[in-house]
Enzyme design. Structure first.
Site, PDB file in Angstrom:
ATOM      1  CD  GLU A  32     -64.306  19.524  82.891  1.00 41.13           C
ATOM      2  OE1 GLU A  32     -64.195  20.803  82.151  1.00 41.13           O
ATOM      3  OE2 GLU A  32     -65.738  19.974  83.988  1.00 41.13           O
ATOM      4  CE  LYS A  57     -65.581  22.511  79.901  1.00 43.59           C
ATOM      5  NZ  LYS A  57     -65.895  22.635  80.862  1.00 43.59           N
ATOM      6  CB  CYS A  94     -68.358  20.578  82.933  1.00 42.52           C
ATOM      7  SG  CYS A  94     -68.029  21.879  84.886  1.00 42.52           S
TER       8      CYS A  94
END
Length: 283
Positions: free
Chosen positions: A43, A118, A159
């Site tokens: 990331e 995301k 994440c």
């Protein structure tokens, strides 16, 4: 069943975009030379994980955009090495002017196969530890991402997406063999949750989970845990790293998915007659 090598490139990130892009290129090439057919980046590998850099380092996927050096590199090296690249994540400008934390996936011919924005933004306020609101900078994506590649069907999360088992369950239901989570957990959440959540997502869904983090010596005020890892369908760690810049090369054998699901057939044992009665607004 498919068997291949995966490369997890745990990269040190600097305030210089050109240095980061060159470092990533060399790391991908090294992993490919070691036999990796699939390479995963961290990331925010092209800029420090800091609000001071996100807008300045952001790119738009546009062949005419000469500033999109990160994406051009991923496309070029995927084609040169004839591999699939799960390109970690970078800040992405949308055509509507919104900023996203986005993973771009490129195939062996250099074409863009998919991109994942995301979905679950990392907003946390732990007194005396860390306060960070990703939603102050980024917009949230709204679509799960499944991509068919030459090394199987892959689900993508970034994440904090790993914290939500519903997304991993959706990916299993759609036939994913592997879920890749580029991530940048901090020191406290990393020590407490990073390994735990990877193993839980793999074990609950009986598939492979791969994570890739920046290294701890990356620039910025946000200190990163590291420990890029591959987990098998039994929740066992196949390979992992410490916190320095490194490249993890590991073997993925999808036959382990079938054998695990045959020996422990949890999908057949699910009680959907009970679960569908649960009102999720009350729990």
């Amino acid at each position: 069943m498919i068997q291949f090598k995966i490369g997890l490139c745990q990269l040190s990130v600097t305030p210089e975009k050109a240095i980061n892009v060159d470092n990533a290129r060399r790391s991908i090439q090294f992993a490919s030379k070691r036999g990796a057919a699939l390479v995963v980046l961290p990331e925010m590998w092209n800029c420090p994980y800091s609000t001071d850099y996100f807008e300045r380092f952001a790119e738009k996927f546009d062949e005419k955009d000469s500033t999109a050096s990160s994406l051009k590199m991923l496309s070029e090296v995927a084609c040169e090495e004839r591999i699939t690249i799960v390109g970690g994540s970078i800040p992405e400008w949308s055509s509507g002017g919104k900023l996203y934390n986005t993973c771009f996936v490129f195939g062996p011919n250099g074409d863009l196969l998919a991109k994942h924005r995301k979905m679950h933004l990392f907003d946390i306020n732990a007194p005396g530890d860390i306060s960070f609101n990703e939603s102050d900078t980024f917009s949230a994506g709204s679509s799960p991402t499944i991509v068919d590649t030459h090394v199987g069907r892959i689900g993508i999360g970034i994440c904090h997406d790993i914290r939500f088992p519903e997304l991993a369950m959706l990916y299993r239901a759609r036939g994913a063999h592997l879920i890749c989570y580029p991530g940048a957990f901090n020191m406290s959440t990393g020590e407490a949750l990073w390994e735990l959540e990877q193993r839980a997502r793999a074990l609950d869904n009986q598939l492979f989970v791969a994570t890739c983090s920046p290294s701890r010596d990356s620039n910025g005020s946000y200190q990163i845990w590291g420990h890029s890892t591959l987990v098998n369908p039994l929740g066992e760690i196949i390979a992992t790293s410490e916190h320095d810049q490194t490249i993890v090369i590991a073997e993925v054998d999808y036959s382990a998915i079938q054998s695990t699901r045959e020996s422990i057939p949890i999908l057949k044992q699910r009680r959907n007659d009970v679960y569908q009665l649960i009102d999720h607004h009350t729990i």
